[in-house]
Write an enzyme that holds these catalytic residues in place. Structure first.
Site, PDB file in Angstrom:
ATOM      1  N   GLU B  90      69.425  34.445  16.933  1.00  0.00           N
ATOM      2  CA  GLU B  90      69.340  35.179  18.201  1.00  0.00           C
ATOM      3  C   GLU B  90      70.655  35.861  18.597  1.00  0.00           C
ATOM      4  OE1 GLU B  90      65.962  33.642  20.882  1.00  0.00           O
ATOM      5  OE2 GLU B  90      67.467  32.049  20.797  1.00  0.00           O
ATOM      6  N   HIS B 109      73.869  31.774  26.062  1.00  0.00           N
ATOM      7  CA  HIS B 109      72.413  31.636  25.973  1.00  0.00           C
ATOM      8  C   HIS B 109      72.097  30.153  25.845  1.00  0.00           C
ATOM      9  CE1 HIS B 109      68.297  31.584  24.879  1.00  0.00           C
ATOM     10  NE2 HIS B 109      68.545  31.173  23.653  1.00  0.00           N
ATOM     11  N   HIS B 111      69.225  26.605  26.846  1.00  0.00           N
ATOM     12  CA  HIS B 111      67.938  26.031  27.259  1.00  0.00           C
ATOM     13  C   HIS B 111      68.217  25.057  28.384  1.00  0.00           C
ATOM     14  CE1 HIS B 111      67.170  26.661  22.705  1.00  0.00           C
ATOM     15  NE2 HIS B 111      67.075  27.798  23.350  1.00  0.00           N
ATOM     16  N   HIS B 180      61.575  29.712  27.500  1.00  0.00           N
ATOM     17  CA  HIS B 180      62.653  29.673  26.528  1.00  0.00           C
ATOM     18  C   HIS B 180      63.965  29.135  27.131  1.00  0.00           C
ATOM     19  CE1 HIS B 180      64.764  32.032  23.053  1.00  0.00           C
ATOM     20  NE2 HIS B 180      65.481  31.032  23.442  1.00  0.00           N
TER      21      HIS B 180
END
Lengths: 252, 252, 252, 252
Positions: B90, B109, B111, B180
């Site tokens: 990603e 980025h 979770h 996500h």
């Protein structure tokens, strides 16, 4: 039966791959360190040399397991190499799942705390984010009263109950056990561990999302779940390295 | 494309500021230690010598990252200096945000667990206390189905999806990704880390407040949020010192 | 004003009781270790030699405070002994409470996570168990908009806002700050720490009880709360020894 | 009375079984490590040589208890061997339960955080999973107002209140104390510790399940609970080994 098993043992005991044993020991430690297992629960691996045998620790807390605690069992739940070691009462969870599902190479049985509530209410566990994609296949719930009646001690303590649980599980990677916990399977020890950890995480997130959204939640659709699961299965090595390092840090 | 990138590399690789690398390694460790990242997720920094490059660890758990794991990428997501190292699937989240938003110097980025529920229900993440003031600018939600259709694996795995995410983010410091996780940006690595940690904290507090108040909650107004964010941006060094000391304690 | 303060300093700086300094350092560490303070928040003590002065760490995360970080301030919030050290922006919380309330000998300002939701909804924090008995005196909520208008940065960053907060607090041991955190006072550093920790615990338990009982909860009555608080104030040394040992373990 | 006690002491003090003392010290540490006890709360054992005496630490946080802190008490709550050590104010919880219930060999009194909410609302604590099976016998709630009136300080600080609590407990293994905490008893120190830990776990799971299922939850039925409890009582050694190793790790 035991004699037969013993002759098998003569052929296979001690010959399980060293890396498989190492993974299984690490799996025991990781699942404890990640809060999936506490003093109870267990994880097993199908024997790499003989698919009709499996490896499982002696009856003890998984956080303390080392290689010398790993025993070999046949599909009747008989230990091949007891050497005075005591077996888990619920080893039939493992034996019957391996017997019924040839593709399964590892089984986790836990009392995963965020998952247990889903087993006792009428709310299905579903994939709330991509890492829970493997839940998209559906998560059946095993009601022990259906197989064992109203007066069990809740344990899957014999082959019959194990077989009933294996049937309920079917081809799903995760099955809940009402008033007890869950089972998680994988095509490798690492995949089973990955799924067991993210089943717990997904349950926690889903429960929170249902409350925040008052029941209105967008889940992954079937195809998103399937594709995410496929992608993630190729990535299980990444968290494994981290979890292993953390869980075994005390051994250094 | 790769040739072009390599010629850029000849100019810039290895020349990133040592303090920037040090901050980026610390950011990896801090975000893991603070529970924002687990085995997945990543944090990057825009290259200080060439604004068309960025620094990002090789594909691994952030808790284990050291300086030798930091790679340099161009805006096509190509590694300038692979040396056999694998890139995150990603990385396009980072490349496209740097390309679209020149003022951004760091991207996280994650979770982030308390944040994920806000991405799957119709409840906006809003500043519940002064340390979440930066959320006052609005928190958009990226629905991957709008850009990638109904059958993605949920990953931002190509430049097109990355560009769509960067557009959704716009000038906001935080954007949620449905099913996500989220992205958080900053004008420095430390600011991005500060925002990522307090996005998680704010989400936890907001969720709890909404339940306690049965939906009736006083949030910061627009001006309070803006001014609090401004004040706090000058204070990011204070928690940074603490978080860094904690996260790197094991290295001593 | 600063000159006057300096002449006071000549009289008192450096002369604070060593045990008081030790308690204040321990309080900084304990409140971080117990999750009441994170990178922000602070705890102070009234000077034992001069009741018009107080002791407070320089601007830093409380978890890292040592004796050399403790500064002395007058009631205008001016440091007596800066020696290049930076002061917390919100030291006026402390100065104005000491000025208004002569019986207060210690002040904690925190962003105590379970407490913040109570400051932004219309649900009063009340004693759910005996260790929260001190909350029975009532827990006022400070709305900074009343004193500072609609466009503050939420910080109590000047004497006027500090004085308004001190008035709202009145004789209560705990006051909430909307969209920010709380203040907790005590007749000693140990009592203030005790109250700060159990304010957090009580908030967590109360929030959970309100949900479980769907709003129907039996709280301590006024007399139970008053008597429990009296009993517990004589017992603060017991958890203090434990918390101190835990929080300072790393120093050994 | 004290003289009589002292003569008993001459007969028994110092003669308690070393393994019992060791288990009691471990129980103190385990219950702190598992989050059942904090700076307050205590655990005792009936004396193995004289059933009219019991062993209980001096007034201190359980996490810090060592063998030299263990005192011997008679059923009036008088210490047999004070040697300058201070006794817990609430030792009468223990003395009166041992007096009323001859089969009880260990008593835990805690402020177990997930359990306290159940004591202040009208929701019964019930077995949500097999490890909470011992709760199937029913969990009575002690309202101190019934025995001590509306103006107590909430503490069971005399024999009369202790006797009332013992009566409320009856033959149940667990009793809640409104606005305070709970008591848990066992036929051994290990069983009492097992029950205390799983009372906390069960409370957490039940609270979560009630929310998730909006009150619709399948609990263990009476027979399942009874049989599960019987099975588990034979398994308490397994988590004990783990908990003991963890809690005493710092002593090595």
């Amino acid at each position: 039966m035991i004699l037969a098993a013993t002759s098998v043992a003569a052929r296979s005991t001690g010959s399980a791959d060293a890396e498989l044993i190492d993974d299984l020991v690490a799996a025991n430690r990781i699942l404890a360190d990640q809060g999936v297992l506490d003093g109870f629960g267990h994880v097993s691996a199908r024997h790499d040399k003989d698919p009709n045998l499996f490896l499982l620790a002696r009856s003890m807390a998984s956080a303390l397991v080392t290689a010398t605690d790993i025993m070999t069992f046949d599909f009747d739940g008989n230990p091949i190499d007891p050497r005075g070691r005591t077996a888990y009462l619920e080893r039939f969870i493992h034996s019957e799942i391996y017997k019924a599902h040839p593709g399964v190479r590892a089984v986790v049985h836990s009392h995963s705390p965020a998952v247990i509530p889903f087993g006792v209410v009428g709310v299905a566990l579903r994939p709330i984010f991509h890492l829970g994609g493997f839940l998209g296949a559906g998560v059946p719930v095993f009601e022990i009263r259906d197989a064992g009646g109203e007066t069990t001690d809740m344990l899957v303590r014999n082959p019959e109950l194990g077989a009933a649980l294996a049937r309920t599980l079917g081809r799903a990677p995760v099955g809940l056990m009402r008033g007890h916990g869950d089972v998680v399977v994988g095509r490798s020890v690492r995949e089973a561990v990955f799924r067991a950890v993210y089943t717990e995480v997904n349950a926690r997130l889903q429960s929170e999302a249902l409350r925040l959204g008052q029941g209105q939640v967008v889940f992954l659709n079937e195809e998103e779940a399937r594709r995410a699961a496929e992608t993630n299965s190729a990535q299980v090595g990444r968290p494994w390295e981290l979890w292993r390092a953390k869980a075994l840090a005390g051994d250094r």
